[in-house]
Design a protein around this motif. Structure first.
Motif, mmCIF file in Angstrom:
data_model
loop_
_atom_site.group_PDB
_atom_site.id
_atom_site.type_symbol
_atom_site.label_atom_id
_atom_site.label_comp_id
_atom_site.label_asym_id
_atom_site.label_seq_id
_atom_site.Cartn_x
_atom_site.Cartn_y
_atom_site.Cartn_z
ATOM 1 N N LEU A 64 0.732 11.375 2.747
ATOM 2 C CA LEU A 64 1.486 10.265 3.484
ATOM 3 C C LEU A 64 2.795 11.128 3.984
ATOM 4 C CD1 LEU A 64 1.636 6.999 1.717
ATOM 5 C CD2 LEU A 64 0.609 7.573 4.097
ATOM 6 N N VAL A 98 0.841 -1.191 0.046
ATOM 7 C CA VAL A 98 -0.016 0.320 0.017
ATOM 8 C C VAL A 98 0.827 1.370 0.071
ATOM 9 C CG1 VAL A 98 -1.693 1.200 1.168
ATOM 10 C CG2 VAL A 98 -1.908 -1.194 1.146
ATOM 11 N N ARG A 99 1.985 1.284 0.866
ATOM 12 C CA ARG A 99 2.995 2.187 1.062
ATOM 13 C C ARG A 99 3.493 2.714 -0.433
ATOM 14 N NH1 ARG A 99 5.668 5.987 3.298
ATOM 15 N NH2 ARG A 99 7.642 5.928 1.785
ATOM 16 N N ARG A 107 2.451 1.901 -3.142
ATOM 17 C CA ARG A 107 1.549 2.440 -4.277
ATOM 18 C C ARG A 107 1.437 3.983 -4.232
ATOM 19 N NH1 ARG A 107 -1.270 -2.068 -4.143
ATOM 20 N NH2 ARG A 107 -2.762 -1.405 -2.842
ATOM 21 N N HIS A 108 1.437 4.211 -2.847
ATOM 22 C CA HIS A 108 0.991 5.584 -2.636
ATOM 23 C C HIS A 108 2.476 6.578 -2.351
ATOM 24 C CE1 HIS A 108 -2.973 4.608 -3.305
ATOM 25 N NE2 HIS A 108 -2.879 3.688 -2.311
ATOM 26 N N GLN A 109 3.385 6.148 -2.790
ATOM 27 C CA GLN A 109 4.863 6.662 -2.110
ATOM 28 C C GLN A 109 4.714 8.392 -2.675
ATOM 29 O OE1 GLN A 109 8.181 4.591 -3.756
ATOM 30 N NE2 GLN A 109 9.005 4.407 -1.529
ATOM 31 N N ASP A 110 3.905 8.635 -3.664
ATOM 32 C CA ASP A 110 4.049 10.169 -4.027
ATOM 33 C C ASP A 110 2.888 10.883 -3.269
ATOM 34 O OD1 ASP A 110 6.560 10.350 -5.758
ATOM 35 O OD2 ASP A 110 5.203 9.140 -7.230
ATOM 36 N N ASN A 111 2.017 10.116 -2.592
ATOM 37 C CA ASN A 111 0.967 10.908 -1.948
ATOM 38 C C ASN A 111 1.556 11.939 -1.017
ATOM 39 O OD1 ASN A 111 -1.225 11.566 -0.138
ATOM 40 N ND2 ASN A 111 -2.331 9.686 -1.100
#
Ligand code: FES
Length: 335
Positions: free
Chosen positions: A72, A62-63, A65-69
């Motif tokens: 986060l 999950v992390r 996949r959303h590293q650019d969020n």
């Protein structure tokens, strides 16, 4: 006066040396090693390992996949705050819940009261703050390493118990059972303190989320690290100078050198990909600009130190921080 073992009624036999009366080193040591023993004991708990591995397997993808969020990254604190957010936020529930205990101790009114009094408001505010703090902690946990994760998970479990106790305390307080609320609140703060201790262990003993290049300096003089001909274009190359690990990179004739140890948790940047003069850490995906070491993406919050470079006689040379200028002798004697 009798010389001997120090025990009454037990003289040494003839020809035997009396043993000096010293305290057992193991018992003395126990007083100063119990915290590392505690961490080692936690690390051996099978159920904690299993839970940590399971949570890692769930959260890891999950992390990634959303590293650019940006949310986060903000939960880490990241480049905007300049240091991790979780330790600062954790002060809020501790302070608010300690305030509850102070108000309770000062409250001499024995009449039963229902509803939300001042202590109840602090308790509720602490519960809200604990929720946000838990989110930041979980986010940091996802980018920590093996043993740190297990201790971190136990730290999180203790905090969850404390949060439950505080919730129960607030519920009973609002129902008018103030003695029970006080007891539950005290239990909650005690568990929070134990969790806080483990959090301190992670930061101060294990260096979790601590800048890994804070003490990087040197070499003090220009130092040869690689022959110019051995550095291919557009390829991150690891070199060493006076024990300092350095990443070298050349692009269109320009040379770049930054610390090779990632400021977040010590990943080797030379093993990560480089694109647009930005290197990505292979461990948790922090990105750093090669030109100035700036953080382009967290979880790192601290930039990579940049080293000056030059080419002399076919060798690439680097230099670290300059030595402090020497003060003249007559200045050194003055206060
Ligand atoms: S070690 Fe975590 S991002 Fe580099």
């Amino acid at each position: 006066m009798r010389r001997g073992s120090g025990q009454a009624g037990n003289p040494p036999a003839a020809g035997q040396q009396a043993e000096p009366a010293i305290s057992s080193p193991s018992s003395a040591n126990r007083l100063v090693v119990w915290h590392s023993d505690l961490a080692a004991w936690l690390d051996r708990l099978g159920w904690l390992r299993t839970s940590s591995d399971w949570l890692t397997a769930v959260l890891g993808p999950v992390r990634e996949r959303h590293q650019d969020n940006l949310v986060l990254e903000l939960l880490h604190g990241g480049r905007w705050v300049g240091h991790p957010l979780h330790p600062a936020l954790s002060d809020l529930p501790i302070g608010l819940w300690a305030g509850v205990m102070v108000l309770d101790a000062a409250d001499r009114d024995p009449a039963p009261r229902r509803g939300l009094d001042a202590a109840g408001m602090l308790s509720a505010a602490g519960i809200l703050a604990a929720g946000v703090t838990a989110l930041t902690g979980l986010n940091d946990w996802a980018v920590s390493e093996d043993q740190d994760r297990r201790v971190g998970l136990f730290h999180g479990l203790l905090n969850t118990v404390a949060l439950g106790l505080q919730g129960a305390s607030l519920g009973t307080r609002m129902a008018g059972h103030r003695s029970t609320a006080r007891a539950l609140g005290a239990a909650s703060l005690t568990v929070t303190a134990a969790a806080g201790y483990l959090g301190g262990h992670l930061v101060f003993t294990k260096g979790v989320m601590v800048n890994r290049v804070a003490w990087a300096s040197g070499p003090r003089r220009w130092t040869r690290v690689l022959q110019e001909a051995d550095l291919p274009d557009d390829s991150a190359t690891a070199v060493e100078a006076e024990g300092r690990q350095i990443l070298l990179y050349r692009h269109r004739g320009s040379l770049y050198a930054i610390d090779n140890i990632c400021s977040h948790a010590g990943g080797l940047l030379s093993r990560g990909p480089v694109a647009d003069l930005t290197v990505t850490c292979p461990l948790h995906g922090s990105r750093f600009a090669l030109a100035d070491g700036c953080v382009r993406r967290g979880p790192a919050s601290q930039p990579q130190p940049v080293l000056p470079t030059r080419i002399r006689n076919g060798w690439i040379e680097v230099r670290g921080s300059q030595p402090a200028p020497r003060r003249p002798a007559n200045e050194r004697t003055q206060p």
